[in-house]
Enzyme design. Sequence first.
Site, PDB file in Angstrom:
ATOM      1  N   LYS A 193       0.702  -1.285   0.393  1.00  0.00           N
ATOM      2  CA  LYS A 193       0.554   0.469   0.142  1.00  0.00           C
ATOM      3  C   LYS A 193       0.669   1.622  -0.274  1.00  0.00           C
ATOM      4  O   LYS A 193       2.322   0.924   1.018  1.00  0.00           O
ATOM      5  CB  LYS A 193      -1.325   0.001   1.395  1.00  0.00           C
ATOM      6  CG  LYS A 193      -2.103   1.334   1.287  1.00  0.00           C
ATOM      7  CD  LYS A 193      -2.704   1.022   2.689  1.00  0.00           C
ATOM      8  CE  LYS A 193      -3.441   2.213   2.583  1.00  0.00           C
ATOM      9  NZ  LYS A 193      -4.330   2.085   3.801  1.00  0.00           N
ATOM     10  N   SER A 238     -10.086   2.253   2.821  1.00  0.00           N
ATOM     11  CA  SER A 238      -8.730   2.593   2.006  1.00  0.00           C
ATOM     12  C   SER A 238      -8.131   1.974   0.920  1.00  0.00           C
ATOM     13  O   SER A 238      -7.262   2.506  -0.167  1.00  0.00           O
ATOM     14  CB  SER A 238      -7.884   3.765   3.112  1.00  0.00           C
ATOM     15  OG  SER A 238      -7.206   3.205   4.187  1.00  0.00           O
ATOM     16  N   SER A 263     -10.407  -0.018   7.187  1.00  0.00           N
ATOM     17  CA  SER A 263      -9.402   0.119   5.881  1.00  0.00           C
ATOM     18  C   SER A 263      -8.834  -0.917   5.014  1.00  0.00           C
ATOM     19  O   SER A 263      -8.683  -1.519   3.833  1.00  0.00           O
ATOM     20  CB  SER A 263      -8.028   0.762   5.832  1.00  0.00           C
ATOM     21  OG  SER A 263      -9.575   2.243   5.631  1.00  0.00           O
TER      22      SER A 263
HETATM   23  N1  GLN Z   1     -12.943   5.145   6.120  1.00  0.00           N
HETATM   24  C1  GLN Z   1     -12.367   5.489   7.602  1.00  0.00           C
HETATM   25  C2  GLN Z   1     -11.963   6.377   7.356  1.00  0.00           C
HETATM   26  O1  GLN Z   1     -12.447   6.790   6.048  1.00  0.00           O
HETATM   27  C3  GLN Z   1     -11.214   4.466   7.854  1.00  0.00           C
HETATM   28  C4  GLN Z   1      -9.698   4.338   7.529  1.00  0.00           C
HETATM   29  C5  GLN Z   1      -9.002   3.739   7.772  1.00  0.00           C
HETATM   30  O2  GLN Z   1      -8.979   2.470   8.534  1.00  0.00           O
HETATM   31  N2  GLN Z   1      -8.292   4.442   7.112  1.00  0.00           N
HETATM   32  O3  GLN Z   1     -11.448   7.011   8.138  1.00  0.00           O
END
Ligand code: GLN
Length: 493
Positions: A84, A163, A187
């Site tokens: 990532k 994400s 995410s």
């Molecule tokens: N969707 C969540 C956010 O927007 C979690 C993101 C994540 O786990 N990095 O913060």
Amino acid sequence: MTNSPMKNDLVCLTLAEAKVGLHQKKFSAVELTKAYLQAMEQHRSLNAYILETPELALESAKKSDERLAKGEGRELEGIPLAIKDLFCTEGIQTTAGSHILEGFKPAYESTVSANLKNAGAVCLGKTNMDEFAMGSANITSYYGNVINPWKRADGKDLTPGGSSGGSASAVARGLAVAATGTDTGGSIRQPAAFSGIVGVKPTYGRCSRWGVVAFASSLDQAGPMTRDVRDAALMLEVMAGYDPKDSTSAPVDVPSFEMAMTQGVKGLRVGIPKEYRLEGMHEDLVALWERGTQWLKEAGAEIVDISLPHTKYSLPTYYVLAPAEASSNLARYDGVRYGLRVPGKTLDELYENTRSDGFGVEVQRRILIGTYVLSAGYYDAYYLKAQRVRKLIAQDFEVAFQKVDVILTPTTPTAAFALDEKPTDPVVMYLNDVLTVPANLAGLPAISIPAGLSKEGLPLGLQLIGPAFDENVLFRAGRVLEENASFKPILER
Ligand code: GLN
């Protein structure tokens, strides 16, 4: 072996299978890597990678072949992985999905990616992601959205989740054997569920955060995204471990998760939290949750109804704390030290110009929320209160884990949505995380297992949450769910 009839299938192998094939010399690391590079080229339209590094990959595969020939293969020797783009990779562009870091080549390697490389893994490239890991649909990336390899009958492009959407899409489509993700509020697990793969968010402190671009430091954890439970165990064994460079890294041993996986669930107490039965949860997920409960019961587990009374405060708590930490972490991108610089007449103007151009809308929203809740006038009302509620949420789990060994819930309230039907209200988007954020707030390990299909034929995930540093229980119960679900990945359809 050239022109092997298996060639086209190389990208279908799991990590465990690829490892056996390499050691038995059925194919070389170079052949395996080439098969992946070819698949990556064929599926560029998914936009899973921000950066492909084919030359480096082939070079490192060649070295792996030399080691394998000498019988010196390490744990992940010659296994092509995707990283990532939140993990700093030495000398290789790391953008965190943001314009502000475009062109940034770190001078050092994150501990997690270093662990993987030191175990012999071949890095294929850096995967696309929501900007600074803020998002649930991979639509906030400066480098364009990622597309889920799964399709609904109407043929519309779907989100792979976010994400870690690039990693999810890459692993699901066979553009990497496995990938790293990070999970601050879901995410890893949400994109894993949307893309029909396995994703693990380990206990906070299990994997080093050193060299991982920070979003919300008290919540961020790295973890594996893989084709099956065994692969997740193999990946995590290499990724995890104490790191003196991260003060929040835990000095605990890393057990053999692969061994734990085979132990079954006989006698295990599985908690079903009533608060997770959300209003508006898709009926397919309600049914799948019941099926999953039944599978564990039939395998010898005891099912216990439990209550996690503060669950309803998880999302608002998360969306105070995560932006607060993000606003502080993102203060360093000032146009002076990293990446993008947009000049101005004064230093203040340079800051303003750089940050206005460099950060996307969602990141700017989070910075605004974060600085607001941390401001002197509102600190007690929001930030401090959220900290207290976070404690109550963690206590709910402590109480529950006196009665049960593991908790079973769905991973998401719905299946993947079409990109052109994405919610325009940010709060509706935040609801995607309602079932995943509690584990982050409590620092607990959790796994998402692809366990079935919605009526539209899209993957659905079941989530298991365990006590701190007991990832073993996730692998044990996860394997039983996986065996019962016999989920067919998109690669095999
Ligand atoms: N969707 C969540 C956010 O927007 C979690 C993101 C994540 O786990 N990095 O913060």
